[in-house]
Design a protein around this motif. Structure first.
Motif, mmCIF file in Angstrom:
data_model
loop_
_atom_site.group_PDB
_atom_site.id
_atom_site.type_symbol
_atom_site.label_atom_id
_atom_site.label_comp_id
_atom_site.label_asym_id
_atom_site.label_seq_id
_atom_site.Cartn_x
_atom_site.Cartn_y
_atom_site.Cartn_z
ATOM 1 N N ASP A 105 21.470 -51.395 -36.849
ATOM 2 C CA ASP A 105 19.803 -51.526 -36.419
ATOM 3 C C ASP A 105 19.253 -50.133 -37.132
ATOM 4 O O ASP A 105 18.174 -50.387 -37.622
ATOM 5 C CB ASP A 105 19.768 -51.438 -34.959
ATOM 6 C CG ASP A 105 18.279 -51.197 -34.773
ATOM 7 O OD1 ASP A 105 17.436 -52.088 -35.207
ATOM 8 O OD2 ASP A 105 18.218 -50.509 -33.822
ATOM 9 N N SER A 106 19.835 -48.916 -37.027
ATOM 10 C CA SER A 106 19.277 -47.845 -37.509
ATOM 11 C C SER A 106 19.286 -47.871 -39.172
ATOM 12 O O SER A 106 18.145 -47.517 -39.717
ATOM 13 C CB SER A 106 20.226 -46.732 -36.982
ATOM 14 O OG SER A 106 20.098 -46.461 -35.620
ATOM 15 N N PHE B 142 16.270 -40.452 -38.682
ATOM 16 C CA PHE B 142 17.190 -41.536 -38.988
ATOM 17 C C PHE B 142 18.795 -41.077 -38.500
ATOM 18 O O PHE B 142 19.292 -41.759 -37.808
ATOM 19 C CB PHE B 142 17.351 -41.568 -40.336
ATOM 20 C CG PHE B 142 18.476 -42.657 -41.059
ATOM 21 C CD1 PHE B 142 18.237 -43.932 -40.694
ATOM 22 C CD2 PHE B 142 19.637 -42.200 -41.580
ATOM 23 C CE1 PHE B 142 19.539 -44.840 -41.182
ATOM 24 C CE2 PHE B 142 20.693 -43.021 -42.065
ATOM 25 C CZ PHE B 142 20.585 -44.171 -41.625
ATOM 26 N N ASN C 43 21.786 -43.905 -31.142
ATOM 27 C CA ASN C 43 21.945 -45.629 -30.750
ATOM 28 C C ASN C 43 23.507 -45.933 -30.465
ATOM 29 O O ASN C 43 23.504 -46.799 -29.656
ATOM 30 C CB ASN C 43 21.115 -46.258 -31.568
ATOM 31 C CG ASN C 43 19.729 -46.154 -31.555
ATOM 32 O OD1 ASN C 43 19.010 -45.837 -30.722
ATOM 33 N ND2 ASN C 43 18.758 -46.802 -32.682
ATOM 34 N N GLY D 237 18.845 -41.169 -34.723
ATOM 35 C CA GLY D 237 18.650 -42.633 -34.334
ATOM 36 C C GLY D 237 20.029 -43.100 -34.606
ATOM 37 O O GLY D 237 20.506 -44.172 -33.648
ATOM 38 N N PHE D 238 20.620 -43.071 -35.588
ATOM 39 C CA PHE D 238 21.889 -43.574 -36.166
ATOM 40 C C PHE D 238 22.851 -43.326 -35.044
ATOM 41 O O PHE D 238 23.546 -44.094 -34.427
ATOM 42 C CB PHE D 238 22.329 -43.102 -37.603
ATOM 43 C CG PHE D 238 23.514 -43.904 -38.023
ATOM 44 C CD1 PHE D 238 23.380 -45.034 -38.691
ATOM 45 C CD2 PHE D 238 24.874 -43.197 -37.956
ATOM 46 C CE1 PHE D 238 24.822 -45.580 -39.241
ATOM 47 C CE2 PHE D 238 25.754 -43.740 -38.309
ATOM 48 C CZ PHE D 238 25.994 -44.952 -39.057
ATOM 49 N N GLY E 250 15.769 -47.654 -41.172
ATOM 50 C CA GLY E 250 15.723 -46.626 -42.028
ATOM 51 C C GLY E 250 15.204 -47.309 -43.517
ATOM 52 O O GLY E 250 14.333 -46.785 -43.998
#
Length: 114
Positions: free
Chosen positions: A40-41, A59, A66, A62-63, A45
């Motif tokens: 999803d990340s 990014f 998450n 979040g990567f 991105g």
């Protein structure tokens, strides 16, 4: 920038298929939710890059954030006996498809303009 992301994703997939890594069955549900969150990340991105809004720090955080959150939710759900991981699958899966739809439309629009 998009090319770097796509090449990195393909390289990671190739390495994953080539190396003989066995994941214990106990961790499969955690890993699958974490991979979905990471994908999803990646798609987010790519979308941000196409929108000229990509920020490397957002990014990266979040990567990993998450993926850790999704794996943690799956673990907490297992401890409590409640399938909380389904919430993570639903949220990240739907966001993945929304981002993919945006990327697909963007690419089609670019191809039509040529």
């Amino acid at each position: 920038m998009v090319l770097i992301i796509i090449v990195s994703l393909l390289l990671g997939l190739a390495i994953g298929f080539i190396l003989p890594i066995n994941i214990p069955a106990v961790y499969v549900s955690y890993l699958s939710v974490a991979i979905l969150a990471a994908l999803d990340s990646v798609f987010g991105g790519i979308r941000a890059s196409l929108e000229q809004k990509f920020d490397n720090l957002i990014f990266i955080t979040g990567f990993f954030g998450n993926a850790i959150l999704a794996g943690g939710l799956a673990y907490i759900g297992d401890v409590l006996g409640v399938p909380i991981y389904l919430a993570a699958i639903f949220v990240f899966g739907s966001r993945l498809f929304v981002n993919f739809a945006y990327i697909r439309r963007y690419v089609i629009e670019k191809m039509r303009k040529r």
